[in-house]
Design a protein around this motif. Structure first.
Motif, PDB file in Angstrom:
ATOM      1  N   LYS A  32       6.938  28.082 -46.242  1.00 59.99           N
ATOM      2  CA  LYS A  32       5.836  27.453 -45.529  1.00 59.99           C
ATOM      3  C   LYS A  32       5.984  27.695 -44.031  1.00 59.99           C
ATOM      4  CE  LYS A  32       5.267  23.739 -48.935  1.00 59.99           C
ATOM      5  NZ  LYS A  32       5.266  22.268 -49.151  1.00 59.99           N
ATOM      6  N   TYR A  33       4.872  27.585 -43.321  1.00 56.36           N
ATOM      7  CA  TYR A  33       4.920  27.727 -41.871  1.00 56.36           C
ATOM      8  C   TYR A  33       5.446  26.439 -41.259  1.00 56.36           C
ATOM      9  CZ  TYR A  33       2.433  32.108 -42.267  1.00 56.36           C
ATOM     10  OH  TYR A  33       2.097  33.403 -42.574  1.00 56.36           O
ATOM     11  N   GLY A  34       6.457  26.572 -40.409  1.00 52.21           N
ATOM     12  CA  GLY A  34       7.085  25.414 -39.800  1.00 52.21           C
ATOM     13  C   GLY A  34       6.538  25.126 -38.418  1.00 52.21           C
ATOM     14  N   ALA A  35       7.403  24.578 -37.587  1.00 49.71           N
ATOM     15  CA  ALA A  35       7.001  24.185 -36.238  1.00 49.71           C
ATOM     16  C   ALA A  35       6.650  25.409 -35.398  1.00 49.71           C
ATOM     17  CB  ALA A  35       8.126  23.406 -35.577  1.00 49.71           C
ATOM     18  N   LYS A  36       5.901  25.172 -34.326  1.00 51.61           N
ATOM     19  CA  LYS A  36       5.588  26.248 -33.393  1.00 51.61           C
ATOM     20  C   LYS A  36       6.852  26.727 -32.699  1.00 51.61           C
ATOM     21  CE  LYS A  36       0.784  25.095 -32.301  1.00 51.61           C
ATOM     22  NZ  LYS A  36      -0.175  24.737 -31.220  1.00 51.61           N
ATOM     23  N   LEU A  37       6.933  28.013 -32.500  1.00 53.33           N
ATOM     24  CA  LEU A  37       8.085  28.593 -31.824  1.00 53.33           C
ATOM     25  C   LEU A  37       8.024  28.270 -30.338  1.00 53.33           C
ATOM     26  CD1 LEU A  37       7.989  32.009 -33.639  1.00 53.33           C
ATOM     27  CD2 LEU A  37       9.848  30.336 -33.830  1.00 53.33           C
ATOM     28  N   SER A  38       9.106  27.742 -29.822  1.00 46.23           N
ATOM     29  CA  SER A  38       9.164  27.414 -28.403  1.00 46.23           C
ATOM     30  C   SER A  38       9.375  28.681 -27.581  1.00 46.23           C
ATOM     31  CB  SER A  38      10.307  26.438 -28.137  1.00 46.23           C
ATOM     32  OG  SER A  38      10.509  26.276 -26.742  1.00 46.23           O
ATOM     33  N   PRO A  39       8.782  28.757 -26.394  1.00 53.94           N
ATOM     34  CA  PRO A  39       9.081  29.887 -25.506  1.00 53.94           C
ATOM     35  C   PRO A  39      10.569  30.009 -25.203  1.00 53.94           C
ATOM     36  CG  PRO A  39       7.188  28.645 -24.693  1.00 53.94           C
ATOM     37  CD  PRO A  39       7.780  27.846 -25.819  1.00 53.94           C
ATOM     38  N   SER A  40      11.307  28.888 -25.333  1.00 60.21           N
ATOM     39  CA  SER A  40      12.735  28.917 -25.007  1.00 60.21           C
ATOM     40  C   SER A  40      13.537  29.824 -25.929  1.00 60.21           C
ATOM     41  CB  SER A  40      13.317  27.501 -25.022  1.00 60.21           C
ATOM     42  OG  SER A  40      13.175  26.909 -26.300  1.00 60.21           O
ATOM     43  N   LEU A  41      12.964  30.228 -27.086  1.00 59.37           N
ATOM     44  CA  LEU A  41      13.625  31.226 -27.932  1.00 59.37           C
ATOM     45  C   LEU A  41      13.944  32.471 -27.122  1.00 59.37           C
ATOM     46  CD1 LEU A  41      14.454  32.692 -30.576  1.00 59.37           C
ATOM     47  CD2 LEU A  41      12.016  33.175 -30.934  1.00 59.37           C
ATOM     48  N   MET A  42      13.022  32.854 -26.228  1.00 60.48           N
ATOM     49  CA  MET A  42      13.107  34.132 -25.531  1.00 60.48           C
ATOM     50  C   MET A  42      13.890  33.976 -24.223  1.00 60.48           C
ATOM     51  SD  MET A  42      11.585  36.134 -27.649  1.00 60.48           S
ATOM     52  CE  MET A  42      11.589  37.588 -26.614  1.00 60.48           C
ATOM     53  N   GLY A  43      15.196  33.720 -24.354  1.00 61.40           N
ATOM     54  CA  GLY A  43      16.041  33.498 -23.194  1.00 61.40           C
ATOM     55  C   GLY A  43      16.484  34.780 -22.511  1.00 61.40           C
ATOM     56  N   MET A  44      16.873  34.648 -21.233  1.00 64.18           N
ATOM     57  CA  MET A  44      17.281  35.814 -20.450  1.00 64.18           C
ATOM     58  C   MET A  44      18.208  35.379 -19.324  1.00 64.18           C
ATOM     59  SD  MET A  44      16.973  39.141 -20.225  1.00 64.18           S
ATOM     60  CE  MET A  44      15.557  39.525 -21.273  1.00 64.18           C
ATOM     61  N   SER A 316      14.579  32.945 -38.810  1.00 62.03           N
ATOM     62  CA  SER A 316      15.071  32.447 -40.102  1.00 62.03           C
ATOM     63  C   SER A 316      16.563  32.151 -40.158  1.00 62.03           C
ATOM     64  CB  SER A 316      14.739  33.455 -41.212  1.00 62.03           C
ATOM     65  OG  SER A 316      15.359  34.696 -40.962  1.00 62.03           O
ATOM     66  N   ASN A 317      17.305  32.393 -39.083  1.00 57.68           N
ATOM     67  CA  ASN A 317      18.763  32.218 -39.209  1.00 57.68           C
ATOM     68  C   ASN A 317      19.305  30.975 -38.502  1.00 57.68           C
ATOM     69  OD1 ASN A 317      18.800  32.913 -36.492  1.00 57.68           O
ATOM     70  ND2 ASN A 317      19.751  34.917 -36.790  1.00 57.68           N
ATOM     71  N   GLY A 318      18.419  30.094 -37.999  1.00 58.23           N
ATOM     72  CA  GLY A 318      18.875  28.860 -37.369  1.00 58.23           C
ATOM     73  C   GLY A 318      19.228  28.983 -35.908  1.00 58.23           C
ATOM     74  N   VAL A 319      19.098  30.193 -35.343  1.00 62.15           N
ATOM     75  CA  VAL A 319      19.341  30.390 -33.912  1.00 62.15           C
ATOM     76  C   VAL A 319      18.023  30.156 -33.185  1.00 62.15           C
ATOM     77  CG1 VAL A 319      20.084  31.997 -32.113  1.00 62.15           C
ATOM     78  CG2 VAL A 319      21.190  32.033 -34.362  1.00 62.15           C
ATOM     79  N   THR A 320      17.933  29.091 -32.420  1.00 59.33           N
ATOM     80  CA  THR A 320      16.655  28.711 -31.812  1.00 59.33           C
ATOM     81  C   THR A 320      16.496  29.209 -30.384  1.00 59.33           C
ATOM     82  OG1 THR A 320      17.529  26.576 -31.076  1.00 59.33           O
ATOM     83  CG2 THR A 320      16.508  26.655 -33.256  1.00 59.33           C
ATOM     84  N   GLN A 321      17.585  29.683 -29.759  1.00 63.08           N
ATOM     85  CA  GLN A 321      17.481  30.275 -28.426  1.00 63.08           C
ATOM     86  C   GLN A 321      18.450  31.444 -28.340  1.00 63.08           C
ATOM     87  OE1 GLN A 321      17.598  27.536 -25.097  1.00 63.08           O
ATOM     88  NE2 GLN A 321      16.517  25.936 -26.221  1.00 63.08           N
ATOM     89  N   VAL A 322      17.970  32.556 -27.769  1.00 67.75           N
ATOM     90  CA  VAL A 322      18.791  33.752 -27.550  1.00 67.75           C
ATOM     91  C   VAL A 322      18.660  34.133 -26.077  1.00 67.75           C
ATOM     92  CG1 VAL A 322      19.166  36.179 -28.124  1.00 67.75           C
ATOM     93  CG2 VAL A 322      18.434  34.579 -29.913  1.00 67.75           C
ATOM     94  N   TYR A 323      19.792  34.292 -25.400  1.00 65.89           N
ATOM     95  CA  TYR A 323      19.791  34.635 -23.973  1.00 65.89           C
ATOM     96  C   TYR A 323      20.360  36.043 -23.790  1.00 65.89           C
ATOM     97  CZ  TYR A 323      18.507  29.860 -23.010  1.00 65.89           C
ATOM     98  OH  TYR A 323      17.817  28.666 -22.969  1.00 65.89           O
TER      99      TYR A 323
END
Length: 433
Positions: A32-44, A316-323
């Protein structure tokens, strides 16, 4: 603290289960479609945030402030003496890029506060910087000073960078993981008083893939010490550079996921399985002349593919932020920009993913063999990312129920889907109407 909200987000990022399709039909994610993806996923990581002025048209989903000249030892040079000028600029510049999460790393120790000003090896940032503080109150005072000044602006705090490496964190004859757990516990206490809306993640640790990692690594000791201290962080931070015998970063996408699997075992063993994971530094390859590891640099095309898959796996792997390390750092193998500041293909890919993913509902990913499909939903429109674990392209049939007509590559160059088939390789395609 925001850990309850983070748990809800992490719960939505589950791997969809699907039955392998016959022939070469692309697999459809079944979750199912879950929560909206936060912009914070796209860290730098962005070094030029220390400059003035900056290009505010370049946007980042989130920023980790590290290697910007604003460590503890660089700001708090004497007891009670603070120079906030550069950190003020970095935070303001991060805000100007639109970053929704601003993470600040609280270490390293000033010489005046260090319990071990010297050691029988070289501290990475100079005398005293890797030492555990001699007095826990000096640490509390520092955390309080930062949190009071940047309340509501710095949104997340990390106690230390790569604390499993002695050149970054050294506790002498003390138990190093327990010493870092004490610092984490003390920081959490201060933040709960001063800025309870701020997020506390853990000190970062590199995942060095050894046989005994799950039971005997520094990270395992740190997680156990946090549990014993009854510290409940908002997220767990790791550095998923694929680190095997050939050194940090000189591994593959699959090896990064294998390292994440090892870290997850440690996290679950200590009762933190429901917490989201933050990958607070990530890249592949190595270009630093100062270390002994093999030198590896990626082409722009392969670098774009690796960067894109790294962020997409987070659906899908539980990592919600990547920098990513970093936008303008040239010591590793994948460069988003050139040394002259020109945005290269990996940087274009980052910008497109930031635009495509932020605010979309997450439908997860389905890997079957060498092919993976991830899905997102914008408003009521479903879109699909497809990619392979192999550079070699293979032709697949697109399920008619997807109702897609266009295939766009990571550089946002789009073509109509002809005869219901697409060629898929290492670099993801976005299939949309």
């Amino acid at each position: 603290m925001r850990w309850l909200k983070a748990v809800a987000v992490a719960a939505a990022l589950t791997v969809a289960v699907a039955t392998p399709s016959l022939g070469t039909t692309l697999p459809t994610p079944g979750g199912k479609y879950g929560a909206k993806l936060s912009p914070s996923l796209m860290g730098m990581h962005v070094h030029y945030l220390s400059n003035e002025p900056i290009n505010t048209s370049q946007k980042f989903g989130s920023v980790r402030i590290w290697d910007n000249g604003v460590r503890w030892d660089q700001i708090n040079t004497e007891p009670g003496v603070y120079d906030w000028s550069l950190l003020d600029r970095v935070v303001a510049n991060a805000e100007a890029t639109g970053a929704k999460e601003i993470v600040y790393v609280l270490g390293s120790t000033p010489l005046w506060a260090a319990k071990y000003p010297t050691a029988d090896f070289e501290y990475y940032y100079g005398p005293g910087t890797a030492s555990v503080p001699a007095n826990l109150e000096d640490w509390r005072t520092w955390v309080r000073a930062v949190a009071e000044r940047y309340k509501g602006r710095i949104t997340a705090y990390q106690p230390w960078n790569e604390a499993n490496l002695k050149a970054f964190f050294y506790a002498g004859a003390e138990d190093s993981p327990r010493a870092m757990a004490d610092l984490t516990w003390a920081a959490q206490g201060v933040l709960n008083e001063v800025d309870p809306q701020a997020t506390l993640t853990t000190a970062s640790s590199t995942v060095i893939q050894t046989k005994n990692y799950v039971n005997r690594s520094w990270f395992a000791g740190y997680m156990a010490a946090l549990r014993a201290r009854a510290v409940r962080p908002d997220s767990i931070a790791v550095h998923l550079y694929p680190w095997l015998k050939q050194g940090p970063g000189n591994g593959t996408l699959k090896q990064r996921e294998r390292g994440l699997g090892l870290a997850k075992q440690v996290i679950a063993n200590n009762g933190f399985a429901k917490l989201p994971i933050w990958d607070t530094e990530m890249n592949y390859g190595n270009q630093r002349p100062s270390n002994p590891w093999p030198k590896v640099k990626y082409s722009q095309n392969k670098g774009s593919a690796y960067l894109a898959q790294t962020y997409l796996y987070s659906l899908s792997n539980g990592v919600t932020q990547v920098y990513w390390y970093g936008w303008d750092d040239y010591g590793l193998g994948i460069w988003p920009t050139s040394k002259s500041g020109r945005v290269l293909k990996p940087g274009v890919t980052y910008n497109n993913l930031n635009r495509w993913l932020s605010g979309a509902k997450n439908g997860g990913c389905t890997p079957i063999g060498s092919i993976s499909t991830c899905t997102i939903k914008r408003k009521k429109t479903k879109q699909f990312f497809v990619f392979r674990s192999s550079v070699k392209k293979k032709t697949y049939t697109v399920p008619t129920k997807w109702k897609v007509r266009t295939a766009c590559n990571v550089l946002d160059s789009c073509k109509p889907i002809r005869k219901g088939r697409v060629k898929v390789g290492l670099s993801p395609l976005l299939l949309t109407k």
